[in-house]
Structures are given as C-alpha cells and as structure tokens.
Design a protein around this motif. Structure first.
Motif, PDB file in Angstrom:
ATOM      1  N   LEU A 247       0.818  -1.222   0.000  1.00 41.81           N
ATOM      2  CA  LEU A 247       0.000   0.000   0.000  1.00 41.81           C
ATOM      3  C   LEU A 247       0.850   1.270   0.000  1.00 41.81           C
ATOM      4  O   LEU A 247       0.533   2.253   0.673  1.00 41.81           O
ATOM      5  CB  LEU A 247      -0.947  -0.007   1.209  1.00 41.81           C
ATOM      6  CG  LEU A 247      -1.956  -1.168   1.273  1.00 41.81           C
ATOM      7  CD1 LEU A 247      -2.797  -1.073   2.545  1.00 41.81           C
ATOM      8  CD2 LEU A 247      -2.855  -1.158   0.045  1.00 41.81           C
ATOM      9  N   GLY A 248       1.954   1.232  -0.732  1.00 42.95           N
ATOM     10  CA  GLY A 248       2.789   2.420  -0.876  1.00 42.95           C
ATOM     11  C   GLY A 248       3.671   2.734   0.312  1.00 42.95           C
ATOM     12  O   GLY A 248       4.227   3.832   0.392  1.00 42.95           O
ATOM     13  N   MET A 249       3.819   1.798   1.245  1.00 39.30           N
ATOM     14  CA  MET A 249       4.702   2.021   2.395  1.00 39.30           C
ATOM     15  C   MET A 249       5.533   0.770   2.635  1.00 39.30           C
ATOM     16  O   MET A 249       5.221  -0.311   2.116  1.00 39.30           O
ATOM     17  CB  MET A 249       3.895   2.370   3.645  1.00 39.30           C
ATOM     18  CG  MET A 249       2.974   1.278   4.145  1.00 39.30           C
ATOM     19  SD  MET A 249       1.977   1.822   5.560  1.00 39.30           S
ATOM     20  CE  MET A 249       0.891   2.989   4.743  1.00 39.30           C
ATOM     21  N   THR A 250       6.594   0.928   3.417  1.00 44.76           N
ATOM     22  CA  THR A 250       7.463  -0.199   3.736  1.00 44.76           C
ATOM     23  C   THR A 250       7.353  -0.513   5.222  1.00 44.76           C
ATOM     24  O   THR A 250       7.541   0.366   6.064  1.00 44.76           O
ATOM     25  CB  THR A 250       8.936   0.114   3.385  1.00 44.76           C
ATOM     26  OG1 THR A 250       9.019   0.458   2.005  1.00 44.76           O
ATOM     27  CG2 THR A 250       9.817  -1.101   3.645  1.00 44.76           C
ATOM     28  N   LEU A 251       7.043  -1.772   5.516  1.00 44.88           N
ATOM     29  CA  LEU A 251       6.918  -2.224   6.895  1.00 44.88           C
ATOM     30  C   LEU A 251       8.181  -2.963   7.305  1.00 44.88           C
ATOM     31  O   LEU A 251       8.787  -3.681   6.513  1.00 44.88           O
ATOM     32  CB  LEU A 251       5.722  -3.171   7.061  1.00 44.88           C
ATOM     33  CG  LEU A 251       4.382  -2.758   6.459  1.00 44.88           C
ATOM     34  CD1 LEU A 251       3.310  -3.767   6.868  1.00 44.88           C
ATOM     35  CD2 LEU A 251       4.001  -1.355   6.877  1.00 44.88           C
ATOM     36  N   GLY A 252       8.584  -2.786   8.553  1.00 39.55           N
ATOM     37  CA  GLY A 252       9.627  -3.616   9.151  1.00 39.55           C
ATOM     38  C   GLY A 252       8.944  -4.650  10.043  1.00 39.55           C
ATOM     39  O   GLY A 252       8.135  -4.292  10.895  1.00 39.55           O
ATOM     40  N   ILE A 253       9.248  -5.930   9.838  1.00 40.53           N
ATOM     41  CA  ILE A 253       8.606  -7.001  10.597  1.00 40.53           C
ATOM     42  C   ILE A 253       9.680  -7.812  11.305  1.00 40.53           C
ATOM     43  O   ILE A 253      10.606  -8.312  10.675  1.00 40.53           O
ATOM     44  CB  ILE A 253       7.785  -7.933   9.682  1.00 40.53           C
ATOM     45  CG1 ILE A 253       6.827  -7.113   8.813  1.00 40.53           C
ATOM     46  CG2 ILE A 253       7.015  -8.955  10.514  1.00 40.53           C
ATOM     47  CD1 ILE A 253       6.123  -7.944   7.746  1.00 40.53           C
ATOM     48  N   LYS A 254       9.550  -7.934  12.612  1.00 43.74           N
ATOM     49  CA  LYS A 254      10.532  -8.675  13.403  1.00 43.74           C
ATOM     50  C   LYS A 254       9.881  -9.900  14.020  1.00 43.74           C
ATOM     51  O   LYS A 254       8.858  -9.794  14.705  1.00 43.74           O
ATOM     52  CB  LYS A 254      11.113  -7.790  14.511  1.00 43.74           C
ATOM     53  CG  LYS A 254      12.239  -8.451  15.311  1.00 43.74           C
ATOM     54  CD  LYS A 254      12.896  -7.444  16.245  1.00 43.74           C
ATOM     55  CE  LYS A 254      14.126  -8.026  16.924  1.00 43.74           C
ATOM     56  NZ  LYS A 254      14.816  -7.024  17.767  1.00 43.74           N
TER      57      LYS A 254
END
Length: 252
Positions: A45-52
């Motif tokens: 959706l046009g954004m970058t998520l950081g997933i840990k």
C-alpha cells in the motif's frame, strides 16, 4: 491457539496484511537480519513495513511471557510509542502479534514502519578527523536520552540509526524491547554507555562532550565509563568461559 493482535489505530487499514503475518512471514518481503531474531522489510500500500520475528526464546521465557511478563513484541511497541511521545526518534510502531499455546508463548511478531536510516557504527568508527562532529552529536543525543530518564538496555552501535541532512545528525533507537525508564544520575548514564565498541580516541570525544552536557568533571567521566566498560567486558568474558565449561561438561 490463543492469539493477541494489537494494531495502531492510525493504521487499522493494514489489518488484512498484519493478520496474515504469522502464516505468511516465511514468504513475505526481504530478510535484512537473520539470527536469534529475523527482521524483514515488506512493501504494501505504498509504504514499507519492518517485521521482526522473535525466534530463539528459551523454554523458561516462553512460559514467563505467557504467564507473568509482557512479550518482547508488546514491549517493543509500547516503548517505541513512549520514545516518540518523549520527542525521541524511533520507527513508528504499527502492531504486535503474540500466539500462545497452553501456558506458553509460541510465536511473537513486532511490526513498525521501516525507517531508512543508516547504522551509526559505520559513522562513529571512522577516523577521528572524519567523525568528531558526529561523535559530539551522538554524545548530546545520549545525554538527552539519559536526562529524560531513558536507558536502552542494549545501547550498542547496532541498535542506533542515524541520518544526516548536510547540517545536522538525527539519531533513532531500534530494538526497543529492553528500555528502562527512571530517574537520571551521572553514574547511571555512564553505565548505559558501557557497550559502545569504539576506538579509544573516539570514545574520549564522546566522554568529553557528555561531561560538558552533564556538567560533570571530564576526568571523572572518562574514568567512570572506563571502569564500567572494563566491568562489562570482564563479566562477558567470564560468562562465555563458564558457558564453554558447561557445554564441555554436557550441562548445556
């Protein structure tokens, strides 16, 4: 399996993506860190998520996190939110997801907006003539944290990011599940710097600027951080030695 999912109300529209993380994490995005924990970034959706994904959790801690203590993902979320509300930069927290079996934490995920900063170790480890301004800016940032009662439990160069706009350095904290909040005193602040692995001359600049900000004698500041760092290194060496002995004896 019991599941607890908390999503930042401002990003509720990401629920479909976030709900799918436990089942789809293996195939999502690109891995940027793998080891005790795995960190990925994922575009949506046009954004970058950081997933840990918190992976190597001991059996005892799985029980403790299920029964007595908040899991790391929840602490990461709440601490990051508190940092931002205090005016300290951290990746914006989006969600935490914890999956439980019978009296045991099974899986744990923390989600934030991906912050495109660089790791500070590449900056502060440069020769002194290239890094002095950055070192002093970092010392000011460290004192700002401590004077506001913020003490990162793993304050090392891998957990601090930075950006530079050509005039000013901006620092940001990550891996925030081990932050402690409390009253400041100079000794407590210096002890929090004991994990910084830097050339002696670079560390001396940090001490000089930190002493100026905290209004503590520079010699006392340098001596204090030297003692705390020696204690930290000695304790770690002893712990590694005992661990090797235990493995040899078949205890671990």
């Amino acid at each position: 399996m019991k599941r607890i999912t908390f999503i930042n109300p401002d990003y509720e529209y990401l629920r479909g993506v976030i709900d799918g993380i436990p089942d789809n994490f293996k195939w999502m995005g690109a891995t940027i860190k793998s080891g005790r924990n795995e960190v990925k970034y994922f575009n949506t959706l046009g954004m970058t998520l950081g997933i840990k994904s918190f992976r190597k959790i001991t059996f005892a801690n799985r029980v403790i996190y299920a029964l007595f203590r908040k899991p790391k993902s929840q602490r990461s979320y709440e601490n990051s939110e508190r940092l931002i509300n205090s005016g300290i930069s951290a990746p914006i927290p989006l969600a935490y997801i914890s999956l439980y079996g019978t009296f045991m934490l099974k899986k744990d995920f923390y989600v934030s907006l991906y912050l495109d900063y660089m790791h500070v170790n590449t900056l502060l480890s440069l020769p002194l003539h290239q890094s002095e301004i950055a070192l002093r800016a970092f010392a000011n940032f460290s004192y700002e944290l401590h004077s506001n009662g913020i003490f990162h439990g793993d304050y090392n160069l891998k957990n601090i990011l930075y950006s530079f706009n050509g005039f000013n350095y901006r620092f940001s904290l990550i891996d925030n599940n081990r932050i402690r909040f409390g009253k400041y005193n100079p000794s407590k602040g210096l002890r929090n710097l004991q994990r910084l692995q830097l050339p002696v001359e670079n560390l001396a600049v940090i001490c000089s600027e930190y002493s100026r900000q905290s209004n503590v004698n520079e010699i006392k500041t340098i001596l204090g951080i030297s003692i705390f760092r020696f204690q930290y290194l000695t304790f770690n060496a002893l712990r590694r030695k005992l661990k090797r002995i235990a493995k040899t004896a078949g205890i671990l």
